[in-house]
Design an enzyme around this catalytic site. Sequence first.
Site, PDB file in Angstrom:
ATOM      1  N   ASP A  21       0.968  -1.133   0.218  1.00 37.63           N
ATOM      2  CA  ASP A  21      -0.042  -0.154  -0.021  1.00 37.63           C
ATOM      3  C   ASP A  21       1.045   1.524  -0.083  1.00 37.63           C
ATOM      4  O   ASP A  21       0.600   2.263  -0.714  1.00 37.63           O
ATOM      5  CB  ASP A  21      -0.527   0.147   1.411  1.00 37.63           C
ATOM      6  CG  ASP A  21      -1.480  -1.414   1.346  1.00 37.63           C
ATOM      7  OD1 ASP A  21      -2.441  -1.439   0.393  1.00 37.63           O
ATOM      8  OD2 ASP A  21      -1.677  -1.746   2.349  1.00 37.63           O
ATOM      9  N   LYS A 222      19.362   6.512   6.146  1.00 35.32           N
ATOM     10  CA  LYS A 222      19.246   5.631   6.149  1.00 35.32           C
ATOM     11  C   LYS A 222      20.901   4.795   6.332  1.00 35.32           C
ATOM     12  O   LYS A 222      21.624   4.885   6.329  1.00 35.32           O
ATOM     13  CB  LYS A 222      18.928   4.676   4.713  1.00 35.32           C
ATOM     14  CG  LYS A 222      17.680   5.731   4.508  1.00 35.32           C
ATOM     15  CD  LYS A 222      17.231   5.859   2.827  1.00 35.32           C
ATOM     16  CE  LYS A 222      17.761   6.820   2.286  1.00 35.32           C
ATOM     17  NZ  LYS A 222      17.503   7.047   0.649  1.00 35.32           N
ATOM     18  N   ASP A 247      18.238   2.267  -4.616  1.00 40.21           N
ATOM     19  CA  ASP A 247      19.869   1.790  -6.039  1.00 40.21           C
ATOM     20  C   ASP A 247      20.463   1.706  -4.874  1.00 40.21           C
ATOM     21  O   ASP A 247      21.691   0.909  -5.605  1.00 40.21           O
ATOM     22  CB  ASP A 247      19.696   2.376  -7.039  1.00 40.21           C
ATOM     23  CG  ASP A 247      21.009   4.262  -6.024  1.00 40.21           C
ATOM     24  OD1 ASP A 247      20.088   4.908  -4.513  1.00 40.21           O
ATOM     25  OD2 ASP A 247      21.681   4.166  -6.188  1.00 40.21           O
TER      26      ASP A 247
END
Length: 300
Positions: A21, A222, A247
């Site tokens: 979702d 991250k 990526d």
Amino acid sequence: MTGPVKITSKTEVEEFLSKYDDFLFDCDGVLWQGDVLLPKVKETLDLLRARGKRLIFVTNNSTKSRKAYTKKFSKLGIDVTAEEIFGSAYSAAVYLKKVVKFPADKKVLVLGESGIEEELASEGIQFVGGTDPTLRRDIEPEDYDKIVPDPSIGCVLSGLDLHLNYLKLSMALMNLQVPDTLFLATNIDSTYPTHGKLFPGAGTMCAPLVLASKRQPISLGKPSKAMMDCVKAKFEFEPTRTCMVGDRLDTDIRFGQDGDLGTLLVLTGVNKESDILAEDAEIVPMHYMTKLGDIFELLN
Ligand code: PLP
Ligand code: CA
């Protein structure tokens, strides 16, 4: 463990989309490369929105605030709101405000660019350093006595600083030698891929301070859990129905994996197919495809 699934057909795209979702998108290397939009990205994002998917853009680039990032999106023809963007500079500001409850009378010493300054200001956090032009100079003999810990500084926050110098590093180190001073980094990427080459990433900015202070920063980019906690606190998604698209294996895909999200690697940035098919591959996404725009192309 089953290997990564390469998505190459309409049926595979439909099956992939039915699982999620919400999508967390890395930006550089997924949506664009530098200032060039990748093929059929706009069409793919429009298609996902039309199907009721929620899109959240999660970038490690701390040099731009969310507001500045919306300008970048709109220049490339993509409509987003600042609320849909979660950058590592914002992540650090949210962490200081909501998690650490950083005292209003303390300041952050910034090694970084205007993105960090703008996000700290948006959370009402005081700072020094950053883009201050008076710090863009060599250290002078008289500075050695003047550079001392500043009791008003409660945190050293390091991001990509295009004017990093010995003066700023020395100020940061003095404060990091005070054990109560927090040590944060917007992100600790080893490299910063741009113009088809690898430049030093934000992790190389705090590396001298790690060596000298023997302390490790908490990273708010991250793949850190701290960033995931901040993203989750803001967006409240169900991890198993959410996919991280990136990526780069050691930042994006690890981030998704550690958060128990689905993961999709696109091959338009740092990592290539050979990196995930190698026998000794350590980080392997659940899905991968040549480029994000394949979603639109394979469905049309
Ligand atoms: N850090 C900096 C300074 C950047 O400019 C970029 C990309 O533009 C990144 C990190 C990586 O950003 P992303 O997480 O969107 O790939
Ligand atoms: Ca990227």
